[in-house]
Design a protein around this motif. Structure first.
Motif, PDB file in Angstrom:
ATOM      1  N   ASN B  75       0.399  -1.504   0.345  1.00  0.00           N
ATOM      2  CA  ASN B  75      -0.168  -0.062  -0.252  1.00  0.00           C
ATOM      3  C   ASN B  75       1.305   0.691   0.537  1.00  0.00           C
ATOM      4  O   ASN B  75       0.514   2.013  -0.141  1.00  0.00           O
ATOM      5  CB  ASN B  75      -1.018  -0.070   1.233  1.00  0.00           C
ATOM      6  N   GLU B  79       7.110   0.495   2.564  1.00  0.00           N
ATOM      7  CA  GLU B  79       6.329  -0.657   2.529  1.00  0.00           C
ATOM      8  C   GLU B  79       7.043  -1.384   0.872  1.00  0.00           C
ATOM      9  O   GLU B  79       7.796  -2.383   1.090  1.00  0.00           O
ATOM     10  CB  GLU B  79       5.369  -1.604   2.491  1.00  0.00           C
ATOM     11  N   SER B  95      -1.877   1.558  -4.232  1.00  0.00           N
ATOM     12  CA  SER B  95      -2.252   3.143  -3.897  1.00  0.00           C
ATOM     13  C   SER B  95      -1.003   4.055  -5.362  1.00  0.00           C
ATOM     14  O   SER B  95      -0.626   4.490  -5.714  1.00  0.00           O
ATOM     15  CB  SER B  95      -2.026   3.725  -2.645  1.00  0.00           C
ATOM     16  N   GLN B  96      -2.395   5.569  -4.736  1.00  0.00           N
ATOM     17  CA  GLN B  96      -2.021   6.625  -5.829  1.00  0.00           C
ATOM     18  C   GLN B  96      -0.560   7.386  -5.100  1.00  0.00           C
ATOM     19  O   GLN B  96      -0.909   7.117  -3.649  1.00  0.00           O
ATOM     20  CB  GLN B  96      -2.701   7.802  -5.688  1.00  0.00           C
ATOM     21  N   ALA B  98       0.730  10.393  -5.113  1.00  0.00           N
ATOM     22  CA  ALA B  98       0.842  11.731  -5.540  1.00  0.00           C
ATOM     23  C   ALA B  98       2.001  13.034  -5.460  1.00  0.00           C
ATOM     24  O   ALA B  98       2.339  13.560  -6.247  1.00  0.00           O
ATOM     25  CB  ALA B  98      -0.435  12.618  -4.942  1.00  0.00           C
ATOM     26  N   SER B  99       3.259  13.179  -3.726  1.00  0.00           N
ATOM     27  CA  SER B  99       3.750  13.521  -3.774  1.00  0.00           C
ATOM     28  C   SER B  99       5.375  13.659  -4.417  1.00  0.00           C
ATOM     29  O   SER B  99       5.293  12.352  -5.109  1.00  0.00           O
ATOM     30  CB  SER B  99       4.184  14.468  -2.307  1.00  0.00           C
ATOM     31  N   PRO B 101       8.045  14.057  -4.261  1.00  0.00           N
ATOM     32  CA  PRO B 101       9.508  13.207  -3.225  1.00  0.00           C
ATOM     33  C   PRO B 101       9.278  11.852  -3.568  1.00  0.00           C
ATOM     34  O   PRO B 101      10.311  11.066  -3.386  1.00  0.00           O
ATOM     35  CB  PRO B 101       9.261  13.395  -2.040  1.00  0.00           C
ATOM     36  N   LYS B 102       7.941  11.486  -3.165  1.00  0.00           N
ATOM     37  CA  LYS B 102       7.070  10.078  -3.380  1.00  0.00           C
ATOM     38  C   LYS B 102       7.750   9.595  -4.641  1.00  0.00           C
ATOM     39  O   LYS B 102       7.906   8.148  -4.728  1.00  0.00           O
ATOM     40  CB  LYS B 102       5.661   9.720  -2.410  1.00  0.00           C
ATOM     41  N   ARG B 105      11.285   8.303  -5.424  1.00  0.00           N
ATOM     42  CA  ARG B 105      11.477   6.753  -4.526  1.00  0.00           C
ATOM     43  C   ARG B 105      10.967   6.088  -5.254  1.00  0.00           C
ATOM     44  O   ARG B 105      11.196   4.807  -5.699  1.00  0.00           O
ATOM     45  CB  ARG B 105      10.904   6.793  -3.183  1.00  0.00           C
ATOM     46  N   ASP B 120      -4.804   7.515 -10.899  1.00  0.00           N
ATOM     47  CA  ASP B 120      -6.257   7.811 -11.175  1.00  0.00           C
ATOM     48  C   ASP B 120      -6.402   9.175 -11.350  1.00  0.00           C
ATOM     49  O   ASP B 120      -7.808   9.769 -11.307  1.00  0.00           O
ATOM     50  CB  ASP B 120      -7.188   7.917 -10.206  1.00  0.00           C
ATOM     51  N   LEU B 367       5.660   1.368   7.989  1.00  0.00           N
ATOM     52  CA  LEU B 367       6.029   1.973   7.601  1.00  0.00           C
ATOM     53  C   LEU B 367       5.130   3.089   6.389  1.00  0.00           C
ATOM     54  O   LEU B 367       4.713   1.944   5.268  1.00  0.00           O
ATOM     55  CB  LEU B 367       6.797   1.654   5.825  1.00  0.00           C
ATOM     56  N   TYR B 368       4.010   4.332   6.974  1.00  0.00           N
ATOM     57  CA  TYR B 368       3.109   4.800   6.787  1.00  0.00           C
ATOM     58  C   TYR B 368       3.799   5.286   5.056  1.00  0.00           C
ATOM     59  O   TYR B 368       2.854   6.105   4.264  1.00  0.00           O
ATOM     60  CB  TYR B 368       2.815   5.585   7.510  1.00  0.00           C
ATOM     61  N   ARG B 369       4.957   5.624   4.800  1.00  0.00           N
ATOM     62  CA  ARG B 369       5.210   7.039   3.803  1.00  0.00           C
ATOM     63  C   ARG B 369       6.254   6.485   2.923  1.00  0.00           C
ATOM     64  O   ARG B 369       6.711   5.322   3.184  1.00  0.00           O
ATOM     65  CB  ARG B 369       5.789   8.291   4.215  1.00  0.00           C
TER      66      ARG B 369
END
Lengths: 366, 369
Positions: B75, B79, B95-96, B98-99, B101-102, B105, B120, B367-369
């Protein structure tokens, strides 16, 4: 294992999300209120470490003032983290019954002043045997059940019996009594808090009085919590208050008039593909309890609709002002169990990172 | 970080430091075999969603059995990074993202392995494209289609086709297919489950046809879960089912999926028994997670779980248990929601026939982010 660690000076707008923020102005205001409340009292605050799980935060309150210099810990491993972080006086507010953990508590008692709660005679014997075997001295505090129906002796006579045992057995020092109670869902107005608080704390004081009447001196009466922070210290005989919730304060909590919400979640919108709806990147895995919804900070007209495992759904009656990538801040309805799901506090002031603190006792349930 | 007292392999499970999250390997293996064997000779496969355990050792056991897509679903980017670090080379981020920096990664991960990400939004597709070009990688993108659960997703049909076209034409991106997360459909009536699952999945399959009519190949159609894998996996055009809960099976799912066994439980210790009818354990919300409701006591006559507070589990005792249960005794809880439970532990104990076989890190915990 978390590998992200923002550097000091980073703007909140540049933080990776979701992120557990500590609003330093709010935290310091809460700590200052405690320092002022207990400035001239005999009774002092013994902050509960279970709510913050970080010796750094505990020491911040100790430095701010109003405390007796130590903390409460819920578990032995949590107490170890506090001692390693520099806290020297620990009251473990639960019964420690397995051999592994009794040994750890005794080992810790050789490094700091460690006290544990008891409510059972056989357990007191077990603690004495291990303390003697390891050459440690363990403080003993008798837990009194005042209203929770949890652990704790149910009568003054049972308290006297355990106090006598703890006084007589080697390796132990009898210290006093403790209790914990809640507002039972009631309102935070002073009259209600006072009625509930005084009624229940008195039950703990009655046990203390019975023990003293039996000729055993009682040094510690550790009772009261955030909702009685300004009531318990006015009760003759209470020596310390076990406040925990006040530090980070949850949104909608009965005491959120006195204390400010200091623990907040920074999140980002990941999807806004449907009208009136935005989906954010944090859910109940990180916030706990899908039924106790957080509130949005700012953003009038937008509300938290629901929590999923890893997502929050925001809803607006009009146009949704948020687009993918936009940040928003949630005020959690639960702090204690939520903090236990995060590895890091990102401490911010005026939207800039001032410090990053490991939540080093996270998950320390042993 | 948790600090249990670690014990050597071979230790009887009752001697583990509590609270202990314990997986029974025979049950885990049986569950994996049960679901994966359905996919043995099918067009469709299972892509284990590991968000419900976050444990590489368990995921490796899942991928070792036939019937998989060869990779996992997660998700969050965190992870994905954790599982990539543990050697997983085919990861779908369901999951989407959107930012920027992510997204950077995600691109870094995509350099050396097969990474697929859900999208989406044409705006976000633009961000993905820019980042992929800058990083010199090609990102695999699936269009997330909204079917039932309110969790983003573009509307099926025309909107989804337009987004697929935009992705296909964006430099650095490769449109690979469609996904939906319809959300667990908790109904006991088999017909109702089939109707509702079929309705959601058909929306995606119709969209697939519409995309193909535009001359774009659809390699992946990723739908379904543990509760409807037999329905989803049998529908022509579905290529993978993102099932997760089947491997360990928690309490809230169990009544809908009787073919799976509850393979993960929490062992705790009685810490206080002052009143005949009440006892406390050392495992409260912080040791089990009550997001899905209070945990259930497993197989102890006269002992019922009555919920818990943050640090304590509460037991109601009847009959002989009132006099026999003592501080130090072990009690087993079946969590309602194992996804939450695994997310609060740093280690899980793998046991077989009542003895410890291995201690597995839950590497992607938190690891939520």
């Amino acid at each position: 294992m978390e590998t992200y660690r923002p550097s000091v000076g980073t703007s909140v707008q540049e933080l990776e999300t979701p992120c557990l923020l500590v609003d330093l102005d709010a935290l310091e205001s809460n700590f200052e209120l405690v320092a002022q409340t207990y400035a001239g009292t005999v009774c002092k605050m013994r902050q509960h470490g279970k709510n913050i799980k970080s010796p750094v935060v505990a020491l911040k309150q100790i430095r701010a003032g109003g405390t007796m210099g130590g903390v409460c810990s819920a578990k032995v491993s949590e107490a170890e983290v506090m001692v390693e972080g520099g806290v020297e006086d620990i009251l473990i507010t639960n019964q420690i019954v397995t051999r592994d953990k009794i040994a750890r508590a005794c080992a810790l008692a050789k490094q700091a002043d460690v006290k544990v709660a008891v409510d059972d005679a056989r357990n007191v014997h077990d603690l004495s045997s291990m303390a003697t075997e390891l050459g440690a001295t363990l403080g003993i505090v008798i837990e009194v059940d005042t209203s929770m129906g949890r652990g704790g002796v149910r009568s003054p006579a049972a308290g006297v019996e355990l106090a006598r045992l703890a006084t007589d057995l080697p390796g132990l020092v009898f210290k006093g009594v403790m209790s914990h109670q809640t507002l039972q869902g009631g309102s935070g107005d002073r009259a209600n808090r006072e009625a509930i608080g005084r009624k229940f704390i008195q039950i703990c004081l009655d046990v203390r009085n019975a023990i003293e009447d039996a000729g055993i001196p009682v040094e510690i009466v550790s009772s009261g919590e955030s909702f009685t922070y300004d009531i318990a210290p006015e009760m003759e005989g209470v020596t310390e208050v076990q406040g925990g919730t006040y530090a980070l304060m949850a949104h909608g909590h009965a005491m959120s008039g006195d204390f400010q919400v200091a623990g907040k979640i920074l999140a980002s919108v990941v999807s806004a593909s449907r009208p009136g709806i935005a989906v954010g990147d944090v859910g109940y895995r990180a916030l706990t309890s899908p039924t106790r919804l957080p509130a949005l900070e700012g953003l009038p007209g937008v509300r938290v609709d629901s929590l999923q495992e890893d997502h929050v759904v925001l809803r607006s009656d009009g146009d949704m002002p948020l687009s993918p990538g936009d940040r928003f801040v949630l005020l959690p309805a639960v702090q204690d169990t939520m903090v236990n799901r995060w590895d890091q506090f990102v401490a911010v002031r005026n939207d800039v990172v001032e410090a990053v603190w490991d939540i080093s006792a996270r998950g320390c349930v042993h | 970080m948790q600090r249990p007292v670690f014990k050597a392999p071979g230790t009887p499970v009752e001697e583990l430091d509590t609270p202990a999250l314990v997986v029974d390997l025979d049950r885990l293996d049986s569950n994996i075999e049960t679901l994966h064997s359905f996919f043995r000779d099918r067009e469709s496969t299972v892509r284990p969603h590991v968000g419900c355990h976050r444990c590489p050792a368990i995921a490796r056991r899942q991928l070792a059995v036939v019937g998989t897509a060869g990779g996992i679903a997660v998700n969050t980017v965190g992870e994905a990074e954790s599982f990539a670090h543990h050697g997983f080379n085919d990861i779908s981020i369901a999951s989407q993202v959107a930012s920027p920096p992510k997204i950077a990664r995600v691109c870094a991960l995509a350099r050396d392995r097969t990474i697929t990400v859900a999208c989406d939004s044409p705006v976000v597709a633009g961000l993905l494209s820019d980042a992929a070009v800058a990083a010199g990688v090609v990102l695999r993108v699936v269009v997330d289609v909204h079917t039932r659960l309110e969790r983003g997703g573009v509307e099926p049909g025309r909107h989804a086709v337009d987004l697929a076209l935009a992705i296909e034409n964006a430099p650095g991106l490769r449109f690979v297919g469609l996904m939906t997360y319809e959300g667990a459909i908790f109904v006991e009536d088999a017909e109702e489950l089939e109707t509702e699952s079929g309705r959601c999945i058909q929306l995606v399959l119709d969209t697939r046809e519409a995309v193909e009519r535009e001359g774009i190949e659809v390699e992946v159609v990723s739908v379904g879960g543990t509760y409807n894998y037999e329905i989803a996996g049998a529908m022509s055009g579905v290529t993978e089912v993102q099932a997760g809960s089947y491997a360990l099976m928690d309490y809230r799912y169990a009544q809908y999926c009787p073919q799976f066994q509850q393979a993960a439980r929490v062992m705790c210790t009685v810490t206080s028994h002052v009143e005949p009818g009440k006892a406390l354990t050392d495992a409260g919300e912080k040791s089990i997670g009550s997001d899905g409701g209070p945990p259930v006591v497993d197989g102890l006559p006269g002992v019922t779980g009555t919920g818990g507070s943050a640090e304590h589990g509460h037991l109601a005792l009847e009959g002989a248990a009132q006099s026999t249960l003592s501080p130090g005794d072990k009690v087993w809880f079946i969590p309602q929601d194992l996804g939450t439970c695994f997310n609060i532990y740093d280690y899980v104990y793998a046991t077989r026939a009542g003895r410890l076989e291995a201690v597995w890190p839950i590497a992607a915990r938190g690891l939520y982010r």
